[in-house]
Design a protein around this motif. Structure first.
Motif, mmCIF file in Angstrom:
data_model
loop_
_atom_site.group_PDB
_atom_site.id
_atom_site.type_symbol
_atom_site.label_atom_id
_atom_site.label_comp_id
_atom_site.label_asym_id
_atom_site.label_seq_id
_atom_site.Cartn_x
_atom_site.Cartn_y
_atom_site.Cartn_z
ATOM 1 N N ASN A 1 8.358 5.418 5.238
ATOM 2 C CA ASN A 1 7.617 4.189 4.956
ATOM 3 C C ASN A 1 7.300 3.429 6.235
ATOM 4 O OD1 ASN A 1 7.508 4.613 2.237
ATOM 5 N ND2 ASN A 1 9.240 3.295 1.743
ATOM 6 N N VAL A 2 8.281 3.362 7.145
ATOM 7 C CA VAL A 2 8.035 2.702 8.431
ATOM 8 C C VAL A 2 6.869 3.383 9.133
ATOM 9 C CG1 VAL A 2 8.988 2.314 10.734
ATOM 10 C CG2 VAL A 2 10.392 1.872 8.721
ATOM 11 N N VAL B 1 6.337 -4.883 6.337
ATOM 12 C CA VAL B 1 7.398 -4.981 5.347
ATOM 13 C C VAL B 1 8.750 -5.080 6.045
ATOM 14 C CG1 VAL B 1 8.492 -3.886 3.359
ATOM 15 C CG2 VAL B 1 6.050 -3.559 3.766
ATOM 16 N N PHE C 1 12.354 -4.242 5.017
ATOM 17 C CA PHE C 1 12.990 -3.522 3.926
ATOM 18 C C PHE C 1 14.385 -4.058 3.650
ATOM 19 C CE2 PHE C 1 9.967 -0.676 5.919
ATOM 20 C CZ PHE C 1 9.273 -0.189 4.831
ATOM 21 N N SER D 1 -3.893 1.570 1.192
ATOM 22 C CA SER D 1 -2.980 2.372 2.010
ATOM 23 C C SER D 1 -2.191 1.420 2.903
ATOM 24 C CB SER D 1 -3.774 3.359 2.859
ATOM 25 O OG SER D 1 -4.586 2.658 3.760
ATOM 26 N N PRO D 2 -1.001 1.848 3.339
ATOM 27 C CA PRO D 2 -0.188 0.927 4.144
ATOM 28 C C PRO D 2 -0.779 0.697 5.523
ATOM 29 C CG PRO D 2 0.902 3.064 3.925
ATOM 30 C CD PRO D 2 -0.314 3.117 3.067
ATOM 31 N N GLY D 3 -0.445 -0.433 6.115
ATOM 32 C CA GLY D 3 -0.930 -0.728 7.458
ATOM 33 C C GLY D 3 -0.134 -1.860 8.068
ATOM 34 N N PRO D 4 -0.186 -1.992 9.392
ATOM 35 C CA PRO D 4 0.634 -2.994 10.073
ATOM 36 C C PRO D 4 0.229 -4.434 9.769
ATOM 37 C CG PRO D 4 -0.817 -1.878 11.611
ATOM 38 C CD PRO D 4 -0.956 -1.166 10.320
ATOM 39 N N GLU D 5 -0.960 -4.643 9.177
ATOM 40 C CA GLU D 5 -1.316 -6.036 8.874
ATOM 41 C C GLU D 5 -0.587 -6.530 7.615
ATOM 42 O OE1 GLU D 5 -3.298 -3.569 8.214
ATOM 43 O OE2 GLU D 5 -4.034 -3.872 6.184
ATOM 44 N N ARG D 6 0.100 -5.616 6.937
ATOM 45 C CA ARG D 6 0.985 -6.017 5.833
ATOM 46 C C ARG D 6 2.375 -5.467 6.134
ATOM 47 N NH1 ARG D 6 -1.539 -2.728 2.341
ATOM 48 N NH2 ARG D 6 -2.969 -2.328 4.045
ATOM 49 N N ARG E 1 4.466 5.069 7.805
ATOM 50 C CA ARG E 1 3.199 4.851 7.112
ATOM 51 C C ARG E 1 2.653 3.464 7.405
ATOM 52 N NH1 ARG E 1 4.076 5.963 1.023
ATOM 53 N NH2 ARG E 1 1.831 5.644 0.904
ATOM 54 N N ILE E 2 3.560 2.471 7.443
ATOM 55 C CA ILE E 2 3.098 1.110 7.727
ATOM 56 C C ILE E 2 2.526 1.037 9.143
ATOM 57 C CG2 ILE E 2 3.946 -1.223 8.197
ATOM 58 C CD1 ILE E 2 5.688 -0.839 5.676
ATOM 59 N N LEU E 3 3.166 1.762 10.071
ATOM 60 C CA LEU E 3 2.669 1.756 11.443
ATOM 61 C C LEU E 3 1.456 2.663 11.613
ATOM 62 C CD1 LEU E 3 6.013 1.773 13.417
ATOM 63 C CD2 LEU E 3 4.357 -0.061 13.279
ATOM 64 N N ARG E 4 1.108 3.396 10.568
ATOM 65 C CA ARG E 4 0.002 4.355 10.611
ATOM 66 C C ARG E 4 0.176 5.360 11.748
ATOM 67 N NH1 ARG E 4 -4.463 0.140 9.489
ATOM 68 N NH2 ARG E 4 -4.400 -0.009 7.234
ATOM 69 N N ASP F 1 12.762 5.669 3.741
ATOM 70 C CA ASP F 1 12.538 4.442 4.518
ATOM 71 C C ASP F 1 11.857 4.744 5.845
ATOM 72 O OD1 ASP F 1 13.900 2.982 2.574
ATOM 73 O OD2 ASP F 1 15.815 3.542 3.477
ATOM 74 N N TYR F 2 12.315 5.788 6.528
ATOM 75 C CA TYR F 2 11.713 6.119 7.819
ATOM 76 C C TYR F 2 10.253 6.514 7.617
ATOM 77 C CZ TYR F 2 16.606 6.531 9.305
ATOM 78 O OH TYR F 2 17.924 6.309 9.552
ATOM 79 N N SER G 1 15.993 -0.370 7.549
ATOM 80 C CA SER G 1 15.188 0.784 7.959
ATOM 81 C C SER G 1 14.896 0.828 9.450
ATOM 82 C CB SER G 1 13.854 0.816 7.206
ATOM 83 O OG SER G 1 14.089 0.982 5.850
ATOM 84 N N GLY H 1 0.809 -1.213 0.000
ATOM 85 C CA GLY H 1 0.000 0.000 0.000
ATOM 86 C C GLY H 1 0.839 1.260 0.000
ATOM 87 N N LEU H 2 2.170 1.089 -0.097
ATOM 88 C CA LEU H 2 3.041 2.272 -0.099
ATOM 89 C C LEU H 2 2.926 3.035 -1.411
ATOM 90 C CD1 LEU H 2 6.159 0.668 1.619
ATOM 91 C CD2 LEU H 2 4.696 2.434 2.577
ATOM 92 N N THR H 3 2.555 2.309 -2.479
ATOM 93 C CA THR H 3 2.286 2.953 -3.764
ATOM 94 C C THR H 3 0.871 2.563 -4.161
ATOM 95 O OG1 THR H 3 4.493 2.107 -4.238
ATOM 96 C CG2 THR H 3 3.502 3.465 -5.914
#
Lengths: 265, 296
Positions: B196-197, A81, A83, A74-79, B199-202, B193-194, A87, A56-58
């Motif tokens: 992205n981290v 990554v 890196f 959209s990105p979320g912790p259930e997916r 965003r993934i953690l919302r 990268d930071y 990172s 969901g990053l792109t």
């Protein structure tokens, strides 16, 4: 039965300065729960773009990513990554890096003591509990990647996405981490997608290998099942006929039918 | 040629051993060694002491003639002895020691610079984060930052109608620009990268600001703060000269009006030492806070 993760006719193109470059075209793939899938292809074929789409990053240009029949964009912790360059946040210790994820994801559902146990359990899983108070700069590249995996696992993701996680590591460290990933997969049964350009790694780890054609407008060329029993041991597999046959199939795909053309860049 | 090769090999052969020797001295240094400490102290202290002594001698010789317009160091010592020896005396409203005056000026700097730090980091984060905020605000910042501190003073006197908030405003407006610009550069340089981290953690915008943005941009922010505190110390003295009050800047102006040149020279030394301490303080805090941040 519907698929756990479904990539439904995905197109992706990037527009830059009036020029539109098509990266991915008509990606169709379904992945079952607990499956370990690797995506392999030459560099520049859009593997990482595909992973970013699933994460969901792109955003997709057309089509949809469906997780348990729900569209994700959209990105979320259930997916989660992992890196390629780990990172980890350099100003936090190993423990704090994982704590950042755990307190965000489980801040409401777990108590402080439970969260601590959960962090330590995930550190144990990647054998990094001994370095909990170290900063990323103080540990080796392989250890950083282990912590990166622990951070992703600590989010308790539905799907674990690994973006060429071992690309920057030496061969021995890489083998150790591959074993660690296989061990974790067998224990947790987590649905895992790994991007790689290493044929042996793909065959060793995955249930299915998704082979990508070259870009521009890359798509899935072939999907190869790997019918090897688990647990898999790399030494036994080195002379295993199924292993060798799969390896040959991937090599033939990559180097005969879809040879990487440098001039296309 | 052959002799040279032999010499080369000899030279190359040596470095293998000194590596061990270095390891031993490192261990030995952990034990208390008064000689080594004294030697190190002397090597840092002796050169500046010699230079200062030389400067005083030259100054004394140059200003000794009766027609000299500036006082020599001996005269400064004699006439301003009270100021040098008793920094904390307090004989009523306008007759206080220089340390008190410095403290009052520092208080003003603390308020003005503190506000500038808060507003500057916030604005810098906005400019660094949003491309449209940058396009709109950056040209304005680039023009305003070149305005000299004192040029703001008449305007702020007119706006606030009081000297005290005007002085604060001058400090604020002088020190805010490097803080904004450095913070913006730092935020723009946060690795994808930071982000992205996050965003993934919302992470929500506030969590992102506190947990990712500020620590990631901290080295830049502290560079800005360090430049900013230097500028605000420059501005306070100039502003106090004009606005009056009991700060160190007004003291200089007052001393000039009553022709007490030795007092001015002592005050200059106070200002210099205080400015140096402020700079070191911010640098020290920065080094402490950003430890580990720059390492990859």
């Amino acid at each position: 039965m519907t698929a756990y993760l479904k990539l439904d006719h995905i197109d992706k193109s990037f527009a830059r300065g009036g020029q539109v470059s098509e990266v991915l075209r008509d990606i169709r793939l379904t992945i079952d729960k607990g499956e370990f899938v690797s995506i392999i292809g030459h560099s520049g074929c859009g593997k990482s773009t595909l992973l970013n789409l699933i994460a969901g990053l792109t955003k997709v240009s057309a089509g949809a990513v469906l997780l348990e029949n729900k569209e994700v964009d959209s990105p979320g912790p259930e997916r989660a990554v992992v890196f390629q360059n780990h990172s980890l946040l350099p100003w936090l210790t190993v423990y704090e890096n994982i704590n950042l994820a755990v307190s965000k994801v489980f801040g409401r559902s777990k108590s402080k003591a439970e969260r601590h146990d959960w962090i330590m359990r995930n550190l144990d899983l990647v054998q990094m509990a001994h370095a909990r108070d170290k900063r990323p700069a103080e540990i080796s590249g392989g250890m950083k990647q282990r912590v990166g995996i622990a951070r992703a696992l600590a989010m308790e993701p539905k799907i674990l996405l690994l973006d060429e996680p071992f690309g920057a590591l030496d061969a021995l460290t890489r083998a150790h981490l591959q074993d660690a990933v296989m061990d974790i997969h067998s224990r947790l049964g987590s649905t895992t997608i790994i991007i790689t350009h290493d044929v042996d790694e793909a065959v060793l780890l995955s249930d299915r290998i998704v082979m990508m054609t070259n870009g521009p407008a890359a798509t899935i060329g072939e999907v190869l099942p790997v019918p090897l029993a688990r647990p898999r041991r790399r030494i036994e597999l080195a002379s295993d006929r199924t292993f060798l046959r799969c390896r040959e199939a991937v090599l033939k795909f990559l180097y005969e039918r879809h040879r990487f053309v440098e001039a296309a860049e | 040629m052959s002799i040279q090769t032999i010499e080369d090999t000899k030279v190359k052969a040596f470095p293998a051993k000194p590596a061990e020797v270095i390891a031993f001295t490192a261990k030995a240094r952990r034990r208390f060694d008064p000689l080594a400490i004294a030697g190190k102290l002397a090597s840092t202290l002796v050169p500046p002491v010699i230079v200062i002594a030389l400067m005083l001698v030259v100054w004394q010789v140059a200003c000794s003639s009766p027609t000299s317009s500036l006082p020599p160091p001996s005269q400064v010592w004699n006439e301003a002895y009270d100021l040098i020896a008793h920094p904390f005396f307090d004989n009523g409203p306008q007759d206080i020691g220089l340390a008190w005056r410095v403290l009052i000026s520092l208080q003003r700097v603390a308020i003005g610079f503190g506000l500038a730090a808060i507003v500057g980091v916030a604005l810098g984060a906005l400019v660094g984060q949003s491309i449209w905020a940058m396009r709109g605000l950056d040209p304005v910042f680039q023009i305003l930052r070149t305005v000299p501190p004192l040029a703001w003073l008449p305007l702020s006197l007119a706006a606030f109608r009081d000297s005290s908030p005007s002085a604060l405003f001058v400090i604020f407006i002088t020190s805010i620009w490097p803080i904004i610009i450095n913070t913006a550069v730092g935020v723009r340089n946060i690795p994808q990268d930071y982000r992205n981290v996050a965003r993934i953690l919302r992470l929500n915008p506030f969590e992102f600001f506190v947990k990712i943005m500020v620590p990631a941009a901290a080295p830049y922010i502290f560079t800005g703060l360090r430049i900013g505190i230097g500028l605000s110390w420059l501005a306070i003295v100039a502003a106090e000269m004009l606005t009056g009050g009991v700060g160190i800047g007004f003291f200089i102006w007052d001393a000039w009006n009553s022709s007490r040149l030795p007092d001015i020279i002592v005050a200059l030394a106070y200002i210099g030492v205080t400015g140096f301490c402020l700079d070191r303080l911010v640098a020290g805090v920065g080094a402490f806070v950003t430890r580990g941040t720059t390492a990859k």
